[in-house]
Motif scaffolding. Sequence first.
Motif, short mmCIF file in Angstrom:
data_model
loop_
_atom_site.label_atom_id
_atom_site.label_comp_id
_atom_site.label_asym_id
_atom_site.label_seq_id
_atom_site.Cartn_x
_atom_site.Cartn_y
_atom_site.Cartn_z
N LEU A 493 0.83 -1.21 0.00
CA LEU A 493 0.00 0.00 0.00
C LEU A 493 0.87 1.26 0.00
N LYS A 494 2.00 1.21 0.74
CA LYS A 494 2.90 2.35 0.75
C LYS A 494 3.45 2.63 -0.64
N HIS A 495 3.81 1.56 -1.35
CA HIS A 495 4.33 1.73 -2.71
C HIS A 495 3.25 2.31 -3.63
N GLY A 496 2.00 1.86 -3.49
CA GLY A 496 0.92 2.39 -4.30
C GLY A 496 0.65 3.86 -4.01
N ILE A 497 0.72 4.24 -2.73
CA ILE A 497 0.50 5.64 -2.37
C ILE A 497 1.57 6.53 -2.98
N GLU A 498 2.81 6.07 -2.96
CA GLU A 498 3.91 6.89 -3.43
C GLU A 498 3.99 6.99 -4.95
N THR A 499 3.58 5.96 -5.64
CA THR A 499 3.82 5.92 -7.09
C THR A 499 2.56 6.03 -7.93
N GLN A 500 1.34 5.85 -7.37
CA GLN A 500 0.13 5.77 -8.19
C GLN A 500 -0.94 6.78 -7.80
N LEU A 501 -0.69 7.64 -6.84
CA LEU A 501 -1.68 8.63 -6.41
C LEU A 501 -1.11 10.03 -6.60
#
Length: 619
Positions: A493-501
Amino acid sequence: MSDEQHTDDQQDGPGFDLGLPEAAPAVTAAPIAASPGAYRVLARKYRPQNFADLIGQEAMVRTLRNAFSSGRIAQAYILTGVRGVGKTTTARILARALNYEPADGAAGGPSLDLAVMGKHCRDIIESRHVDVMEMDAASNTSINDIREIIESARYRPVMARYKVYIIDEVHMLSTAAFNGLLKTLEEPPEHVKFIFATTEIRKVPVTVLSRCQRFDLRRVEAGTLAAHLSGICAREGVTIEPEALSIVARAAEGSVRDSLSLLDQAIAHGGGTVSADEVRRLLGLADKGRVIDLFEALMKGEIARALAEFRDQYDSGADPAVILTDLADFTHLVTRLKIVPDAADDAALVEAERVRGSEMAQGLSMRVLARAWQMLSKGIGEVQQAPKPAQAAEMVLVRLAYAADLPTPDDALRRLKDQPPPAAQPSAPSLPSGGGGGGGPRLSLAPRPAEARPQPRADIRVDARAAMPAEGPRLGSLADVAALAAARRDLALKHGIETQLRPVHVEDGRIEVALVPGAPGSLIQDLSRKLNEWTGRRWMVSVSSQSGGPTLAEENAAVKAEREEGIKAHPLVAAVLARFPGAEVVDVRTREEPPADEGLAPSEEDYLAGPGADDEIEF
């Protein structure tokens, strides 16, 4: 007619043999107009006979008067307007003006001075003049009907100066009929004039409109219409209250024929004496004073009084939708009085509207009136479609009364600005953001101290959920959210927050972001569910149509690139890069800054380096 023919006509006629003696005289039926018991409705009895009798159409009369005096008479006219404003009547008066000749045989030309009946006036008024032909386009729509007009237009008039063709509801003609009329309409014989009348001017082809002089007949103002009705009542010997005249004039909505029809009905209902209450009951309207009382109760938030007043009006026969419409009309009146105080001088207003409306205009703000208008406008449609209109109307009144206590948005903002700022809270230890190297705000994981929370008053009823202490961290940026995911060890989830939002708007309890192309659709649901679980509060996470700002990964990459460009300019680093061709700057860190991959899985270099001196090795 011979006696033999007369006898044959009597034998061939329909009927029953009533046994009358042969010597009985024949009975001849008199025309209805001559019967003493016949009655002509007011709309026909007081139909204007000349341009001086027309009310509310001063602009058209002035234009025609100047055109006739200068000889600029067009070959075709088109009259448009709502029902009952006098289109057909004006067409007949115009036909009189075109063919006006003094009755004494003196020389004269087209004139708008029709006070004295001319040679052809009576026949034109009664629609029986041979040279003035009226056609209803609603029942004569085909090209064959227009072909007859074209053929007859070639011949000169029999008696009058012009052949005048009056076509009512001209928009009902077919396309072929319009096309067949164009040539004759553009270049008619010098003895032919056309007068068209329609209520649907947009349905008339532009090719026809461009060949005609257009006159838009206006709605008659309520004050002018009330004065006109008062004069008719005086000539009819009818006693009528001024307020009743105002009610009839406003109910007609600018139509003279509708007002005369309503007045005719009111006179019959009242038996020669017309009162305002009788007219209200006849039309299903509420008392204007009671409508104002209902409006006042709603604006004061007195819902019980408002519902009781509405129920009394409903039991008296007032329609629920009409009550709301009257409320909307009074809201509009108060708004006008607030903007233009001189509007109180309108002759169509009753005394209660004039006095109390002005008082309410001074006490109510424009935003409150606009909000009431919007709620009433929407509520009228709901009541008209509801299976139980009375209940739907009561719910509209409940919403309106409760909204009267709510502050407008600007009042709410002003109150928030006027409140003193909250006391400064001691800063809690913060957790560094997991993979972010940017300068975003740190995430506070410590809850607020209990002594800093506001305590509810004992005399105020407080919801149990609202009184519970707020648990969990306070998140003010997307970097805080990513740091919380790292602290909870949810690295995906951290990776998604940083790269996809891409952040659009972030505040505590609400996040609005834009997704990068290719981002999974489940990311928003997962983030909302995890935030609700981790913070113990309800979070609203939504996708915005805006593009949003850069992602956290893009911000970190930009900061890293800026650091690398800056460090390459350092003399020592530049010397090293020049001494060792092919060397690159891989990462730039300060001494106190942890590596970027701290908290993540061990890298490949860590496995190759083997255990360190402080690592524990199990055998």
